[in-house]
Write a protein that holds these residues in place. Structure first.
Motif, short mmCIF file in Angstrom:
data_model
loop_
_atom_site.label_atom_id
_atom_site.label_comp_id
_atom_site.label_asym_id
_atom_site.label_seq_id
_atom_site.Cartn_x
_atom_site.Cartn_y
_atom_site.Cartn_z
N ALA A 43 0.84 -1.21 0.00
CA ALA A 43 0.00 0.00 0.00
C ALA A 43 0.87 1.26 0.00
O ALA A 43 0.50 2.27 -0.61
N ARG A 44 2.03 1.20 0.65
CA ARG A 44 2.93 2.35 0.66
C ARG A 44 3.69 2.49 -0.67
O ARG A 44 4.06 3.59 -1.08
N VAL A 45 3.96 1.37 -1.30
CA VAL A 45 4.72 1.38 -2.55
C VAL A 45 3.85 1.80 -3.74
O VAL A 45 4.33 2.45 -4.67
N TRP A 46 2.58 1.48 -3.70
CA TRP A 46 1.69 1.74 -4.83
C TRP A 46 1.76 3.18 -5.35
O TRP A 46 1.93 3.38 -6.56
N PRO A 47 1.69 4.21 -4.50
CA PRO A 47 1.75 5.57 -5.05
C PRO A 47 3.09 5.90 -5.71
O PRO A 47 3.17 6.79 -6.56
N LYS A 48 4.16 5.19 -5.36
CA LYS A 48 5.49 5.44 -5.92
C LYS A 48 5.84 4.47 -7.05
O LYS A 48 6.97 4.47 -7.53
N TRP A 49 4.91 3.63 -7.42
CA TRP A 49 5.20 2.55 -8.36
C TRP A 49 5.81 3.05 -9.66
O TRP A 49 6.74 2.45 -10.20
N HIS A 50 5.33 4.16 -10.15
CA HIS A 50 5.84 4.68 -11.42
C HIS A 50 7.33 5.05 -11.32
O HIS A 50 8.04 5.02 -12.32
#
Length: 168
Positions: A43-50
């Motif tokens: 959940a923390r990684v998802w916004p930074k995935w790009h």
């Protein structure tokens, strides 16, 4: 762009999720905590995935698992250790038990004859000596002793002795 990012992230989790879950399980030692840990990190990684998808996302997530687990471990209170068995006896202290015993004792004292009640109140509640009690009541010390003996015998018959544990 959001759809592609979602598809890439889902494909990564489908492919590498079991391995990352194993890392989380090895860190926590508990299957449910491992799932919680991995879910929290994803959940923390998802916004930074790009930003991380083109690099080494598995290494990044592994590092995040280690750091998140360490922060959980530092915050976790370790004062209570669960046991598989319940204790053999109830808790040693029951706040209401004392009130019930006091009420029973007060009722039993009120039921005593006047002379015995006076001796009990002065000797044991007011903590007067035999001589001081005799002086207040205007009788001999022997009378105080005999009345106290009779009163205590009557009280023991009505009010049970409190249960004492080995810890007291």
């Amino acid at each position: 762009m959001g759809g592609r990012r979602t598809d890439d992230f889902e494909a990564f989790v489908d492919a590498r999720g079991p391995r990352l879950l194993r890392v989380a399980w090895l860190l926590t030692g508990d299957a449910h905590l491992a799932e919680d840990l991995l879910q929290t990190v994803l959940a923390r990684v998802w916004p930074k995935w790009h930003k991380i998808a083109d690099g080494e996302p598995e290494a990044y997530i592994r590092k995040a698992l280690v750091h998140t687990h360490a922060s959980w471990w530092r915050r976790r209170w370790r004062g209570e250790v669960p046991h598989g068995e319940l204790p053999d006896r109830a808790a040693l202290f029951d706040a209401y038990e004392g009130v019930e015993q006091e009420e029973a004792l007060a009722a039993a004292v009120r039921a005593l004859p006047v002379r015995q009640r006076s001796v009990v109140v002065l000797r044991y509640f007011e903590d007067l000596s035999v001589e001081e009690t005799a002086k207040v009541l205007g009788c001999a010390p022997g009378t105080v002793k005999s009345q106290a003996s009779k009163a205590l015998r009557a009280l023991r018959a009505v009010v049970p002795e409190p249960v004492r544990t080995s810890d007291e």
